[in-house]
Write a protein that holds these residues in place. Structure first.
Motif, short mmCIF file in Angstrom:
data_model
loop_
_atom_site.label_atom_id
_atom_site.label_comp_id
_atom_site.label_asym_id
_atom_site.label_seq_id
_atom_site.Cartn_x
_atom_site.Cartn_y
_atom_site.Cartn_z
N PRO A 94 36.70 23.85 50.67
CA PRO A 94 36.05 25.02 50.11
C PRO A 94 36.62 26.35 50.59
O PRO A 94 36.44 27.37 49.92
CB PRO A 94 34.59 24.86 50.54
N GLU A 95 37.36 26.34 51.68
CA GLU A 95 37.95 27.59 52.18
C GLU A 95 39.23 27.96 51.41
O GLU A 95 39.70 29.09 51.49
CB GLU A 95 38.24 27.52 53.67
N THR A 96 39.80 27.02 50.65
CA THR A 96 40.98 27.28 49.83
C THR A 96 40.52 27.69 48.44
O THR A 96 39.89 26.90 47.73
CB THR A 96 41.88 26.04 49.75
N ILE A 97 40.82 28.91 48.06
CA ILE A 97 40.34 29.45 46.79
C ILE A 97 41.53 29.91 45.94
O ILE A 97 42.38 30.67 46.40
CB ILE A 97 39.38 30.64 47.03
N LEU A 98 41.57 29.44 44.71
CA LEU A 98 42.57 29.85 43.73
C LEU A 98 41.95 30.98 42.90
O LEU A 98 40.87 30.82 42.34
CB LEU A 98 42.95 28.68 42.83
N THR A 99 42.63 32.12 42.85
CA THR A 99 42.13 33.26 42.08
C THR A 99 43.05 33.49 40.89
O THR A 99 44.27 33.50 41.03
CB THR A 99 42.09 34.52 42.95
N THR A 100 42.47 33.65 39.71
CA THR A 100 43.22 33.86 38.49
C THR A 100 42.43 34.79 37.57
O THR A 100 41.42 35.36 37.98
CB THR A 100 43.55 32.51 37.81
N ASN A 101 42.89 34.92 36.35
CA ASN A 101 42.17 35.73 35.37
C ASN A 101 41.88 34.86 34.15
O ASN A 101 42.48 33.80 33.98
CB ASN A 101 42.96 37.00 35.01
N PRO A 102 40.95 35.28 33.30
CA PRO A 102 40.57 34.45 32.15
C PRO A 102 41.74 34.09 31.23
O PRO A 102 41.82 32.96 30.75
CB PRO A 102 39.54 35.30 31.41
N THR A 103 42.65 35.01 31.00
CA THR A 103 43.78 34.75 30.11
C THR A 103 44.69 33.66 30.66
O THR A 103 45.07 32.73 29.94
CB THR A 103 44.58 36.04 29.87
N ALA A 104 45.03 33.75 31.93
CA ALA A 104 45.91 32.74 32.55
C ALA A 104 45.23 31.38 32.62
O ALA A 104 45.86 30.35 32.36
CB ALA A 104 46.33 33.21 33.94
N LEU A 105 43.95 31.35 32.96
CA LEU A 105 43.23 30.07 33.02
C LEU A 105 43.12 29.44 31.64
O LEU A 105 43.31 28.24 31.48
CB LEU A 105 41.84 30.27 33.64
N ARG A 106 42.86 30.25 30.64
CA ARG A 106 42.79 29.75 29.26
C ARG A 106 44.13 29.13 28.85
O ARG A 106 44.17 28.05 28.24
CB ARG A 106 42.42 30.90 28.31
N ALA A 107 45.24 29.78 29.19
CA ALA A 107 46.57 29.26 28.86
C ALA A 107 46.84 27.94 29.59
O ALA A 107 47.41 27.01 29.01
CB ALA A 107 47.64 30.29 29.20
N LEU A 108 46.44 27.85 30.85
CA LEU A 108 46.63 26.61 31.61
C LEU A 108 45.83 25.47 30.99
O LEU A 108 46.35 24.37 30.79
CB LEU A 108 46.21 26.82 33.07
N ILE A 109 44.58 25.73 30.67
CA ILE A 109 43.74 24.69 30.07
C ILE A 109 44.29 24.26 28.71
O ILE A 109 44.36 23.07 28.40
CB ILE A 109 42.28 25.17 29.96
N ARG A 110 44.72 25.22 27.92
CA ARG A 110 45.30 24.90 26.59
C ARG A 110 46.55 24.03 26.76
O ARG A 110 46.73 23.05 26.05
CB ARG A 110 45.64 26.19 25.85
N SER A 111 47.41 24.38 27.71
CA SER A 111 48.63 23.60 27.95
C SER A 111 48.30 22.18 28.40
O SER A 111 48.94 21.23 27.97
CB SER A 111 49.49 24.29 29.01
#
Length: 66
Positions: free
Chosen positions: A37-54
């Motif tokens: 839980p101490e390791t946190i990945l920070t991103t933005n909605p656009t990048a996360l959407r692209a990753l999920i789509r891929s």
């Protein structure tokens, strides 16, 4: 970050294999696993959407095979 700020993914199973998400504002998304839980990945909605789509279209299936 307070525990109440995190939501467990509805796709997570019972036990310790859980993915949590937090969106403190409209431009930031944070992800963490229950195992670390101490390791946190920070991103933005656009990048996360692209990753999920891929991932959904299979574009990431063979990345490790070179």
């Amino acid at each position: 970050m307070a525990t109440r700020d995190w939501q467990k993914s509805s796709y997570s199973s019972a036990g310790n294999a859980c993915l949590y998400v937090s969106a403190p504002d409209s431009a930031t998304i944070r992800l963490r696993e229950s195992d670390e839980p101490e390791t946190i990945l920070t991103t933005n909605p656009t990048a996360l959407r692209a990753l999920i789509r891929s991932a959904k279209t299979g574009q990431l299936d063979h990345l490790g095979e070179r």
